[in-house]
Enzyme design. Structure first.
Site, short mmCIF file in Angstrom:
data_model
loop_
_atom_site.label_atom_id
_atom_site.label_comp_id
_atom_site.label_asym_id
_atom_site.label_seq_id
_atom_site.Cartn_x
_atom_site.Cartn_y
_atom_site.Cartn_z
N ALA A 1 3.33 -0.72 4.63
CA ALA A 1 2.82 -0.91 5.90
C ALA A 1 2.32 -2.28 6.54
CB ALA A 1 1.71 0.21 6.34
N ARG B 1 13.89 4.50 11.83
CA ARG B 1 12.79 5.24 11.80
C ARG B 1 11.86 4.80 13.03
NH1 ARG B 1 9.72 4.77 6.45
NH2 ARG B 1 8.43 6.39 7.20
N ASN C 1 7.77 -5.95 -1.05
CA ASN C 1 7.67 -4.73 -0.30
C ASN C 1 6.43 -4.65 -0.10
OD1 ASN C 1 8.05 -2.28 1.17
ND2 ASN C 1 8.98 -1.20 -0.33
N PRO D 1 0.86 -1.31 0.11
CA PRO D 1 0.05 -0.02 0.00
C PRO D 1 0.81 1.29 0.10
CG PRO D 1 -0.13 -1.07 2.23
CD PRO D 1 0.61 -2.26 1.08
N ASN D 2 0.46 2.17 -0.83
CA ASN D 2 0.76 3.62 -0.92
C ASN D 2 2.18 3.56 -1.70
OD1 ASN D 2 -1.36 4.85 0.79
ND2 ASN D 2 -0.15 3.66 2.58
N HIS E 1 12.77 -2.86 1.51
CA HIS E 1 12.23 -1.59 1.93
C HIS E 1 12.82 -0.60 1.33
CE1 HIS E 1 9.44 -3.54 4.79
NE2 HIS E 1 10.53 -4.33 5.26
N TYR F 1 11.13 8.67 0.91
CA TYR F 1 11.02 7.71 -0.14
C TYR F 1 11.62 7.89 -1.50
CZ TYR F 1 7.94 5.51 3.17
OH TYR F 1 7.54 4.89 4.38
N GLU G 1 12.55 -9.52 1.36
CA GLU G 1 11.80 -8.49 1.61
C GLU G 1 12.62 -7.24 1.24
OE1 GLU G 1 9.57 -8.39 5.27
OE2 GLU G 1 10.62 -6.59 6.00
N ARG H 1 4.64 11.00 -2.31
CA ARG H 1 4.74 10.62 -0.88
C ARG H 1 5.94 10.86 -0.22
NH1 ARG H 1 4.79 4.38 1.10
NH2 ARG H 1 4.31 4.63 3.02
C1 DQA Z 1 8.40 0.95 3.49
C2 DQA Z 1 8.54 1.02 4.95
C3 DQA Z 1 7.30 0.69 5.64
O1 DQA Z 1 7.26 0.93 6.91
C4 DQA Z 1 6.15 1.92 5.26
O2 DQA Z 1 5.10 1.62 5.70
C5 DQA Z 1 6.14 1.71 3.76
C6 DQA Z 1 7.29 1.77 2.69
C7 DQA Z 1 9.58 1.34 2.61
O3 DQA Z 1 9.64 0.83 1.34
O4 DQA Z 1 10.57 1.97 3.14
O5 DQA Z 1 5.00 2.20 3.27
O6 DQA Z 1 8.14 -0.56 3.02
#
Ligand code: DQA
Length: 141
Positions: free
Chosen positions: A76, A106, A73, A9-10, A99, A22, A97, A17
């Site tokens: 959240a 963080r 990835n 998500p997002n 990120h 990011y 995984e 964002r």
């Molecule tokens: C994320 C890190 C997560 O904590 C966050 O909720 C994201 C992006 C990253 O790619 O750094 O949406 O996965």
């Protein structure tokens, strides 16, 4: 080798964002980057993004018998989703995984990852490059 890359998500809002966290690249730029890295490595890749936990679970299930490995990835959902962990365990494919940001430095809640329990490796804080590093790791076996 065939790899499914799943983004949570997002991540569709990359570029808009929180660019200080990011980066300024869009999601379309990320997808192109991953496809280019895969082509360089001779990997066939499917790149997907969803804002819905159940859809991500379904895509992981569909990986069984269809691809050789998963890059995920979960965004959240990393920090909350037992369903995604269980799906990764169920298909039992090699998974990495990724990120974009360095989740360890963080907020405290980002240090917990359920999905990592079913992954061979976690790569965080490397931006787009993290996806290429994940593909390199998987191709080496
Ligand atoms: C994320 C890190 C997560 O904590 C966050 O909720 C994201 C992006 C990253 O790619 O750094 O949406 O996965």
């Amino acid at each position: 080798m065939k790899v499914m890359v799943i983004n949570g998500p997002n991540l569709n809002l990359l570029g808009i964002r929180e660019p200080e966290i990011y980066g300024s690249g869009s999601y379309a730029a990320l997808a192109r980057y991953i496809e280019g890295a895969a082509a360089d490595l001779g990997i066939e890749v499917l790149v997907r993004q969803s804002n819905h936990e159940g859809e991500i679970v379904t895509w992981i299930q569909e990986c069984y018998g269809a691809v050789d490995a998963i890059v995920i990835n979960p965004a959240a959902y990393t920090h909350t989703s037992v369903a995604i962990l269980d799906a990764l365990k169920a298909v039992a494919l090699p998974a990495v995984e990724v990120h974009l940001s360095d989740v360890q430095t963080r907020e405290e809640f980002r240090r917990t990852s359920y999905s990592a329990l079913a992954c061979k490796k976690v790569i965080a804080g490397q931006g787009f490059d993290g996806y290429r590093m994940a593909l390199e790791f998987l191709v080496k076996g």
